[in-house]
Motif scaffolding. Structure first.
Motif, PDB file in Angstrom:
ATOM      1  N   VAL A 192       0.832  -1.206   0.000  1.00  0.00           N
ATOM      2  CA  VAL A 192       0.000   0.000   0.000  1.00  0.00           C
ATOM      3  C   VAL A 192       0.865   1.253   0.000  1.00  0.00           C
ATOM      4  O   VAL A 192       0.645   2.184  -0.789  1.00  0.00           O
ATOM      5  N   GLU A 193       1.867   1.285   0.872  1.00  0.00           N
ATOM      6  CA  GLU A 193       2.678   2.496   1.043  1.00  0.00           C
ATOM      7  C   GLU A 193       3.649   2.734  -0.121  1.00  0.00           C
ATOM      8  O   GLU A 193       3.887   3.879  -0.505  1.00  0.00           O
ATOM      9  N   GLU A 194       4.205   1.654  -0.671  1.00  0.00           N
ATOM     10  CA  GLU A 194       5.295   1.791  -1.632  1.00  0.00           C
ATOM     11  C   GLU A 194       4.891   1.536  -3.085  1.00  0.00           C
ATOM     12  O   GLU A 194       5.586   1.997  -3.999  1.00  0.00           O
ATOM     13  N   GLN A 195       3.791   0.825  -3.296  1.00  0.00           N
ATOM     14  CA  GLN A 195       3.463   0.409  -4.662  1.00  0.00           C
ATOM     15  C   GLN A 195       2.144   0.964  -5.188  1.00  0.00           C
ATOM     16  O   GLN A 195       2.027   1.228  -6.400  1.00  0.00           O
ATOM     17  N   MET A 196       1.163   1.141  -4.328  1.00  0.00           N
ATOM     18  CA  MET A 196      -0.183   1.487  -4.790  1.00  0.00           C
ATOM     19  C   MET A 196      -0.217   2.789  -5.590  1.00  0.00           C
ATOM     20  O   MET A 196      -0.678   2.823  -6.736  1.00  0.00           O
ATOM     21  N   ASP A 197       0.247   3.880  -4.986  1.00  0.00           N
ATOM     22  CA  ASP A 197       0.174   5.178  -5.670  1.00  0.00           C
ATOM     23  C   ASP A 197       1.019   5.192  -6.943  1.00  0.00           C
ATOM     24  O   ASP A 197       0.629   5.783  -7.953  1.00  0.00           O
ATOM     25  N   ARG A 198       2.185   4.545  -6.885  1.00  0.00           N
ATOM     26  CA  ARG A 198       3.043   4.481  -8.071  1.00  0.00           C
ATOM     27  C   ARG A 198       2.334   3.751  -9.200  1.00  0.00           C
ATOM     28  O   ARG A 198       2.389   4.161 -10.370  1.00  0.00           O
ATOM     29  N   ALA A 199       1.664   2.658  -8.856  1.00  0.00           N
ATOM     30  CA  ALA A 199       0.962   1.881  -9.879  1.00  0.00           C
ATOM     31  C   ALA A 199      -0.173   2.684 -10.494  1.00  0.00           C
ATOM     32  O   ALA A 199      -0.337   2.718 -11.720  1.00  0.00           O
ATOM     33  N   VAL A 200      -0.963   3.341  -9.658  1.00  0.00           N
ATOM     34  CA  VAL A 200      -2.090   4.130 -10.160  1.00  0.00           C
ATOM     35  C   VAL A 200      -1.604   5.254 -11.061  1.00  0.00           C
ATOM     36  O   VAL A 200      -2.188   5.538 -12.121  1.00  0.00           O
ATOM     37  N   ALA A 201      -0.496   5.896 -10.672  1.00  0.00           N
ATOM     38  CA  ALA A 201       0.051   7.013 -11.447  1.00  0.00           C
ATOM     39  C   ALA A 201       0.539   6.570 -12.821  1.00  0.00           C
ATOM     40  O   ALA A 201       0.647   7.398 -13.738  1.00  0.00           O
ATOM     41  N   MET A 202       0.821   5.296 -12.993  1.00  0.00           N
ATOM     42  CA  MET A 202       1.293   4.800 -14.282  1.00  0.00           C
ATOM     43  C   MET A 202       0.182   4.644 -15.313  1.00  0.00           C
ATOM     44  O   MET A 202       0.448   4.368 -16.485  1.00  0.00           O
ATOM     45  N   GLY A 203      -1.071   4.780 -14.887  1.00  0.00           N
ATOM     46  CA  GLY A 203      -2.174   4.636 -15.822  1.00  0.00           C
ATOM     47  C   GLY A 203      -2.281   3.242 -16.413  1.00  0.00           C
ATOM     48  O   GLY A 203      -2.358   3.081 -17.634  1.00  0.00           O
ATOM     49  N   PRO A 204      -2.312   2.209 -15.571  1.00  0.00           N
ATOM     50  CA  PRO A 204      -2.328   0.841 -16.100  1.00  0.00           C
ATOM     51  C   PRO A 204      -3.655   0.490 -16.763  1.00  0.00           C
ATOM     52  O   PRO A 204      -4.708   1.032 -16.423  1.00  0.00           O
ATOM     53  N   THR A 205      -3.588  -0.431 -17.721  1.00  0.00           N
ATOM     54  CA  THR A 205      -4.802  -1.002 -18.295  1.00  0.00           C
ATOM     55  C   THR A 205      -4.994  -2.449 -17.841  1.00  0.00           C
ATOM     56  O   THR A 205      -6.049  -3.028 -18.048  1.00  0.00           O
ATOM     57  N   LEU A 206      -3.954  -3.019 -17.227  1.00  0.00           N
ATOM     58  CA  LEU A 206      -4.010  -4.350 -16.626  1.00  0.00           C
ATOM     59  C   LEU A 206      -3.182  -4.325 -15.348  1.00  0.00           C
ATOM     60  O   LEU A 206      -2.042  -3.864 -15.357  1.00  0.00           O
ATOM     61  N   ILE A 207      -3.766  -4.797 -14.240  1.00  0.00           N
ATOM     62  CA  ILE A 207      -3.079  -4.836 -12.946  1.00  0.00           C
ATOM     63  C   ILE A 207      -3.200  -6.245 -12.383  1.00  0.00           C
ATOM     64  O   ILE A 207      -4.283  -6.847 -12.420  1.00  0.00           O
ATOM     65  N   THR A 208      -2.099  -6.777 -11.844  1.00  0.00           N
ATOM     66  CA  THR A 208      -2.175  -8.004 -11.063  1.00  0.00           C
ATOM     67  C   THR A 208      -1.755  -7.692  -9.630  1.00  0.00           C
ATOM     68  O   THR A 208      -0.843  -6.907  -9.405  1.00  0.00           O
ATOM     69  N   LEU A 209      -2.423  -8.331  -8.686  1.00  0.00           N
ATOM     70  CA  LEU A 209      -2.139  -8.094  -7.265  1.00  0.00           C
ATOM     71  C   LEU A 209      -2.179  -9.390  -6.488  1.00  0.00           C
ATOM     72  O   LEU A 209      -3.182 -10.113  -6.521  1.00  0.00           O
ATOM     73  N   ALA A 227      -8.821  -0.304 -14.925  1.00  0.00           N
ATOM     74  CA  ALA A 227      -8.005  -1.360 -15.534  1.00  0.00           C
ATOM     75  C   ALA A 227      -8.597  -2.728 -15.224  1.00  0.00           C
ATOM     76  O   ALA A 227      -9.333  -2.904 -14.244  1.00  0.00           O
ATOM     77  N   THR A 228      -8.282  -3.708 -16.058  1.00  0.00           N
ATOM     78  CA  THR A 228      -8.577  -5.085 -15.712  1.00  0.00           C
ATOM     79  C   THR A 228      -7.725  -5.461 -14.510  1.00  0.00           C
ATOM     80  O   THR A 228      -6.505  -5.296 -14.531  1.00  0.00           O
ATOM     81  N   LEU A 229      -8.355  -5.959 -13.451  1.00  0.00           N
ATOM     82  CA  LEU A 229      -7.661  -6.282 -12.217  1.00  0.00           C
ATOM     83  C   LEU A 229      -7.693  -7.792 -12.001  1.00  0.00           C
ATOM     84  O   LEU A 229      -8.752  -8.412 -12.041  1.00  0.00           O
ATOM     85  N   VAL A 230      -6.511  -8.378 -11.772  1.00  0.00           N
ATOM     86  CA  VAL A 230      -6.389  -9.813 -11.534  1.00  0.00           C
ATOM     87  C   VAL A 230      -5.967 -10.035 -10.084  1.00  0.00           C
ATOM     88  O   VAL A 230      -4.957  -9.478  -9.630  1.00  0.00           O
ATOM     89  N   LEU A 231      -6.738 -10.853  -9.357  1.00  0.00           N
ATOM     90  CA  LEU A 231      -6.433 -11.196  -7.970  1.00  0.00           C
ATOM     91  C   LEU A 231      -6.143 -12.688  -7.856  1.00  0.00           C
ATOM     92  O   LEU A 231      -6.566 -13.478  -8.704  1.00  0.00           O
ATOM     93  N   PHE A 232      -5.470 -13.072  -6.774  1.00  0.00           N
ATOM     94  CA  PHE A 232      -5.079 -14.465  -6.553  1.00  0.00           C
ATOM     95  C   PHE A 232      -5.448 -14.891  -5.142  1.00  0.00           C
ATOM     96  O   PHE A 232      -5.246 -14.131  -4.187  1.00  0.00           O
TER      97      PHE A 232
END
Length: 302
Positions: free
Chosen positions: A72-89, A122-127
């Motif tokens: 949350v602290e190190e990756q979330m905002d960076r990922a959102v700022a990249m404008g992704p069209t596909l995200i895996t988490l 974005a398309t979001l993939v969860l596991f």
């Protein structure tokens, strides 16, 4: 490409961003030519996306040992700022193995993260998490893992995410799908996971399960030898790090911290080689410049 994958944003950009911990970083699938010395399923997915539809960009922010709060602290905002069209988490597995974890609090924080990522469009993939049968020592954590998986399934449905239900993948019953630490997937395991993700996204690939002979039953002496080696090589160092409050990811950076355009044919290995060569040339140039400045400065001194 399946209809549930958002091909591109309004600017025609296709961008895959992977978040998480060692599972997504690629630990267990060693490759010294790539960043952090590993490859993993996410790299393979990125390469197949680029082959199926040129123009894909890829960033992988995952770092081994990270807890959910770190993601949350190190990756979330960076990922959102990249404008992704596909995200895996995938995140939270390390928290499950920590003593004293409040599962209600953990899953509430996980939902806030999922909601933020889903809001990007974005398309979001969860596991879900896998029930790793490594030792009776970990059996007390099975209840937590079951709760985690139930909530991930619920949240995938709630937020319209693609769900890869790792818990249900029978292929991982074979110990050859696991690295020597028994907690991370082997190369074969990462390939199989890449195939699962691509299948869920409707992307063509040629990954196929290993056609292995049935595993041989170990003799008692061989089993005991393997157990001792595993405890000495992995279990004791793991608990030692916990006692010292350090992790294997403390000194590592994300493998692909900024989006890179995935070469359609050469793949990420060639890209990494080009980046390493460019970095080496830049370092050599800086050294030459520093030496020249030193000579110049030295020549003007009284």
């Amino acid at each position: 490409m399946a209809g549930n994958v958002r091909h591109a944003d309004q600017n025609g950009r296709r961008r895959f961003v992977a978040l998480g911990d060692s599972f997504t970083e690629g630990v267990g699938d060693r490759n010294e030519t790539l960043p952090n010395g590993v490859r993993g399923w996410a790299d393979r997915v990125a390469e197949k996306l680029a082959k199926a539809e040129p123009g894909w960009e890829y960033a992988n922010l995952a770092v081994r040992s990270k807890r959910l709060r770190h993601v949350v602290e190190e990756q979330m905002d960076r990922a959102v700022a990249m404008g992704p069209t596909l995200i895996t988490l995938y995140a939270g597995g390390n928290d499950i193995l920590d003593f004293g974890t409040d599962m209600d609090q953990l899953m509430a924080e996980y939902e806030r993260l999922v909601a933020r990522l889903a809001a990007t469009g974005a398309t979001l993939v969860l596991f879900t998490g896998y029930d790793v049968k490594v030792s009776a020592v970990l059996e007390p954590f099975k209840k937590r893992n079951t709760l985690y998986n139930e909530r991930v399934r619920e949240l995938a449905a709630k937020y319209g995410a693609v769900l890869v239900d790792y818990w249900c993948l029978d292929a991982y019953h074979d110990r050859r799908m696991w690295a020597s630490d028994r907690l991370h997937m082997s190369k074969a395991g990462h390939k199989y996971m890449a195939a699962q993700v691509l299948d869920h996204l409707g992307v063509a690939h040629k990954f196929s399960p290993k056609d292995w002979e049935p595993p041989q039953r170990l003799k008692l002496r061989d089993w005991e030898r393997r157990q001792r080696r595993w405890v000495n090589d992995w279990v004791l160092p793991l608990f030692g790090r916990k006692l010292r409050g350090v992790t294997l990811g403390d000194t590592l950076r994300p493998r692909w911290p900024e989006p890179v355009k995935v070469p359609r044919k050469a793949g990420l290995r060639k890209l990494a080689e080009r980046q390493a060569a460019a970095a080496g040339s830049a370092a050599s140039g800086d050294a030459d410049s520093a030496e020249s400045n030193a000579r110049t400065n030295g020549g003007t001194q009284p």
